[in-house]
Design an enzyme around this catalytic site. Structure first.
Site, PDB file in Angstrom:
ATOM      1  N   VAL A   1     -40.565   6.604  26.713  1.00  0.00           N
ATOM      2  CA  VAL A   1     -40.211   6.596  25.254  1.00  0.00           C
ATOM      3  C   VAL A   1     -41.664   6.114  24.410  1.00  0.00           C
ATOM      4  O   VAL A   1     -41.760   4.998  24.465  1.00  0.00           O
ATOM      5  CB  VAL A   1     -39.232   5.526  24.873  1.00  0.00           C
ATOM      6  CG1 VAL A   1     -38.698   5.842  23.491  1.00  0.00           C
ATOM      7  CG2 VAL A   1     -38.057   5.987  25.759  1.00  0.00           C
TER       8      VAL A   1
ATOM      9  N   GLU B   1     -40.040  -8.554  30.656  1.00  0.00           N
ATOM     10  CA  GLU B   1     -39.569  -9.961  30.618  1.00  0.00           C
ATOM     11  C   GLU B   1     -38.025  -9.913  30.753  1.00  0.00           C
ATOM     12  O   GLU B   1     -37.306  -9.122  30.805  1.00  0.00           O
ATOM     13  CB  GLU B   1     -39.916 -10.462  28.980  1.00  0.00           C
ATOM     14  CG  GLU B   1     -41.300 -10.430  28.833  1.00  0.00           C
ATOM     15  CD  GLU B   1     -41.703 -10.823  27.503  1.00  0.00           C
ATOM     16  OE1 GLU B   1     -40.925 -11.784  26.823  1.00  0.00           O
ATOM     17  OE2 GLU B   1     -42.791 -10.466  26.992  1.00  0.00           O
ATOM     18  N   TYR B   2     -37.608 -11.202  30.916  1.00  0.00           N
ATOM     19  CA  TYR B   2     -36.054 -11.621  31.558  1.00  0.00           C
ATOM     20  C   TYR B   2     -35.706 -10.778  32.802  1.00  0.00           C
ATOM     21  O   TYR B   2     -34.807 -10.138  32.808  1.00  0.00           O
ATOM     22  CB  TYR B   2     -35.429 -11.221  30.337  1.00  0.00           C
ATOM     23  CG  TYR B   2     -35.498 -12.062  28.835  1.00  0.00           C
ATOM     24  CD1 TYR B   2     -35.184 -13.580  29.001  1.00  0.00           C
ATOM     25  CD2 TYR B   2     -36.040 -11.431  28.063  1.00  0.00           C
ATOM     26  CE1 TYR B   2     -35.474 -14.142  27.707  1.00  0.00           C
ATOM     27  CE2 TYR B   2     -36.641 -12.157  26.707  1.00  0.00           C
ATOM     28  CZ  TYR B   2     -36.412 -13.330  26.859  1.00  0.00           C
ATOM     29  OH  TYR B   2     -36.483 -14.355  25.758  1.00  0.00           O
TER      30      TYR B   2
ATOM     31  N   MET C   1     -48.346 -15.703  29.229  1.00  0.00           N
ATOM     32  CA  MET C   1     -48.078 -15.839  27.909  1.00  0.00           C
ATOM     33  C   MET C   1     -47.795 -17.116  27.307  1.00  0.00           C
ATOM     34  O   MET C   1     -46.627 -17.741  27.142  1.00  0.00           O
ATOM     35  CB  MET C   1     -46.742 -14.975  27.906  1.00  0.00           C
ATOM     36  CG  MET C   1     -46.908 -13.436  28.307  1.00  0.00           C
ATOM     37  SD  MET C   1     -45.596 -12.363  27.831  1.00  0.00           S
ATOM     38  CE  MET C   1     -44.559 -12.667  29.293  1.00  0.00           C
ATOM     39  N   THR C   2     -48.817 -17.865  27.236  1.00  0.00           N
ATOM     40  CA  THR C   2     -48.833 -19.135  26.778  1.00  0.00           C
ATOM     41  C   THR C   2     -48.672 -19.508  25.120  1.00  0.00           C
ATOM     42  O   THR C   2     -49.416 -19.983  24.551  1.00  0.00           O
ATOM     43  CB  THR C   2     -50.011 -19.884  27.170  1.00  0.00           C
ATOM     44  OG1 THR C   2     -51.259 -18.980  27.255  1.00  0.00           O
ATOM     45  CG2 THR C   2     -50.055 -20.293  28.689  1.00  0.00           C
ATOM     46  N   TYR C   3     -47.381 -18.982  24.917  1.00  0.00           N
ATOM     47  CA  TYR C   3     -46.995 -19.183  23.411  1.00  0.00           C
ATOM     48  C   TYR C   3     -45.528 -19.257  23.343  1.00  0.00           C
ATOM     49  O   TYR C   3     -44.928 -19.083  24.255  1.00  0.00           O
ATOM     50  CB  TYR C   3     -47.653 -18.009  22.610  1.00  0.00           C
ATOM     51  CG  TYR C   3     -47.834 -16.848  23.292  1.00  0.00           C
ATOM     52  CD1 TYR C   3     -46.801 -15.974  23.350  1.00  0.00           C
ATOM     53  CD2 TYR C   3     -48.988 -16.285  23.643  1.00  0.00           C
ATOM     54  CE1 TYR C   3     -46.699 -14.677  23.825  1.00  0.00           C
ATOM     55  CE2 TYR C   3     -49.009 -15.020  24.365  1.00  0.00           C
ATOM     56  CZ  TYR C   3     -47.915 -14.288  24.388  1.00  0.00           C
ATOM     57  OH  TYR C   3     -48.073 -12.982  24.834  1.00  0.00           O
ATOM     58  N   GLU C   4     -45.102 -19.400  22.195  1.00  0.00           N
ATOM     59  CA  GLU C   4     -43.596 -19.399  22.051  1.00  0.00           C
ATOM     60  C   GLU C   4     -42.981 -20.570  22.420  1.00  0.00           C
ATOM     61  O   GLU C   4     -41.732 -20.526  22.648  1.00  0.00           O
ATOM     62  CB  GLU C   4     -42.950 -18.152  22.386  1.00  0.00           C
ATOM     63  CG  GLU C   4     -43.387 -16.988  21.610  1.00  0.00           C
ATOM     64  CD  GLU C   4     -42.576 -16.662  20.252  1.00  0.00           C
ATOM     65  OE1 GLU C   4     -41.625 -16.465  20.026  1.00  0.00           O
ATOM     66  OE2 GLU C   4     -43.444 -17.146  19.227  1.00  0.00           O
TER      67      GLU C   4
ATOM     68  N   TRP D   1     -51.433 -12.467  21.114  1.00  0.00           N
ATOM     69  CA  TRP D   1     -50.169 -11.708  20.651  1.00  0.00           C
ATOM     70  C   TRP D   1     -50.053 -12.572  19.243  1.00  0.00           C
ATOM     71  O   TRP D   1     -49.960 -13.469  19.170  1.00  0.00           O
ATOM     72  CB  TRP D   1     -48.943 -12.225  21.523  1.00  0.00           C
ATOM     73  CG  TRP D   1     -47.538 -11.593  20.778  1.00  0.00           C
ATOM     74  CD1 TRP D   1     -46.950 -12.438  20.036  1.00  0.00           C
ATOM     75  CD2 TRP D   1     -47.241 -10.471  20.873  1.00  0.00           C
ATOM     76  NE1 TRP D   1     -45.744 -11.699  19.672  1.00  0.00           N
ATOM     77  CE2 TRP D   1     -46.194 -10.298  20.135  1.00  0.00           C
ATOM     78  CE3 TRP D   1     -47.716  -9.083  21.543  1.00  0.00           C
ATOM     79  CZ2 TRP D   1     -45.381  -9.191  19.820  1.00  0.00           C
ATOM     80  CZ3 TRP D   1     -46.916  -7.875  21.187  1.00  0.00           C
ATOM     81  CH2 TRP D   1     -45.774  -7.887  20.509  1.00  0.00           C
TER      82      TRP D   1
END
Length: 379
Positions: free
Chosen positions: A97, A169-170, A232-235, A357
């Site tokens: 997609v 993710e997840y 992913m060292t944020y959030e 990101w």
């Protein structure tokens, strides 16, 4: 390279004189718009014409949607090794997609700048959220998996992509090993055609960390399966969470230290946020929703409301409070001080990459600082 923190009574002319640089340089480098207002506590990048003595090579990339503005893309590409096009999804049958906005124009522009365009694959459902049922199908159903890998190869060859990034993710705990095999198999196929494969990893601090975001992610096995990884060292500070730094350096350090016990440092890229959040107070779990702000927007908010920007020395991140319509707000964002802390961490641990990101807002002082401290790899 210097960093100057604005004091009460400063203006762009006095700062430029004290730092020995043209006022036009100060204004341009820090994107200070007319009428050139400043916030007390605002950190400014000062170009003193020097580079770091230990300017090591760095693989630099960032994620961008195809609706990024042409001006923003042109400004950012000189500082990148790779541009990660966000994102392609896939169906339960293994059909790709494509992004809602056609990516061809940004792929062409990226190649013109000598930067490698990378296809980013995500299991995003029609609602825009990560769908772990799609992950389960892709990693367990060999017919779907083979079709998906085949379609990826066709799209990459047709559009001119130079590599693949897998951002799942997840992932459910029971899919952990099957996901590793999917990444390993995809990497093996792509490498035969000269494509490198990276994989994005949730920010774990231990192998036994619980939670849906972490249990399906095996650092050691995924690090071995892919050519590169992005931490992913944020959030930590996020839309629905309590007010705090998006990427507090003390927590980022813990993730890096754990990752290095499982993955060779030469494979690791540090994730870096290019945004902040604005929380209305008081925070109520399940009710409060923070608004995303760019780093420049955060400074403008401080200026407009007469707020003094503070700096948390533990998180190494700027923040401030302001009042609007009787509601107090708390804002955390990134500036040259918080970015320097992350760049110093990359150097300290010998990491070889930095991944942003996301790139939808251009923050010039970050890129100038990065260029001062590292030699950006080119293809």
């Amino acid at each position: 390279m210097k960093i100057y923190v604005v004091k009460q009574g400063d203006d762009v002319d006095s700062i430029a004189r004290s730092q020995g640089i043209p006022v036009g340089t100060l204004v341009f480098d820090n994107q200070i718009a007319p009428p050139y207002r400043l916030a007390v506590g605002q950190a400014l990048y000062i170009d003193d014409g020097t580079f770091a003595e230990d300017r090591t090579p760095l693989y630099v990339f960032g994620y961008a949607y195809p609706f990024i503005t042409s001006e923003n893309l042109n400004n950012t590409l000189p500082f990148l090794t790779g541009l990660y096009v966000f994102s392609y999804g896939f169906t339960q049958e293994g059909e790709l997609v494509p992004p809602e906005s056609p990516p061809e124009w940004m792929i062409q522009r990226t190649l013109e700048f000598g930067v490698r365009p990378i296809l980013t694959l995500t299991p995003l459902g029609p609602d825009g959220h990560f769908n772990n049922n799609l992950v389960t199908t892709a990693v367990h159903n060999m017919e779907v998996q083979q079709r998906l890998i085949w379609n990826l190869g066709l799209e990459m060859a047709e559009k001119g992509y130079g590599g693949l990034d897998i951002d799942f993710e997840y992932i459910m705990a029971e899919d952990r090993l099957a996901y590793v095999e999917f990444v390993r198999r995809t990497t093996e196929v792509m490498n035969q055609f000269g494509y490198q494969v990276s994989v994005a990893l949730a920010p774990k601090t231990s192998a036994t960390q619980t939670g849906l975001l972490y249990e399906g992610v095996d650092y050691g096995l995924l690090g071995a399966a892919a050519n590169r990884v992005l931490l992913m060292t944020y959030e930590w500070g996020y839309t629905y969470g309590p007010p705090m730094a998006v990427a507090p350096i003390n927590m980022v350090r813990r993730v890096v230290e754990y990752a290095l016990t499982e993955i060779p440092r030469e494979k690791i890229s540090l994730g870096i946020p290019n945004y902040g959040y604005d929380w209305p107070l008081p925070y109520e779990r399940g009710t409060t929703v923070a608004q995303t702000v760019s780093n420049l927007e955060a400074v403008r908010l401080a200026i407009d409301h007469g707020a003094e920007i503070q700096f948390d020395e533990v998180a190494m991140s700027p923040y401030f409070h302001y009042w609007q319509y009787g509601v107090e707000h708390e804002v955390w964002f990134e500036d040259v001080r918080s970015y320097k802390a992350k760049f110093d961490l990359i150097k300290e641990y010998g990491l070889t990459g930095a991944g942003y990101w996301q790139l939808m807002q251009f923050f010039r002082s970050n890129w100038l600082l990065l260029d001062d401290m590292f030699e950006i790899e080119r293809i």
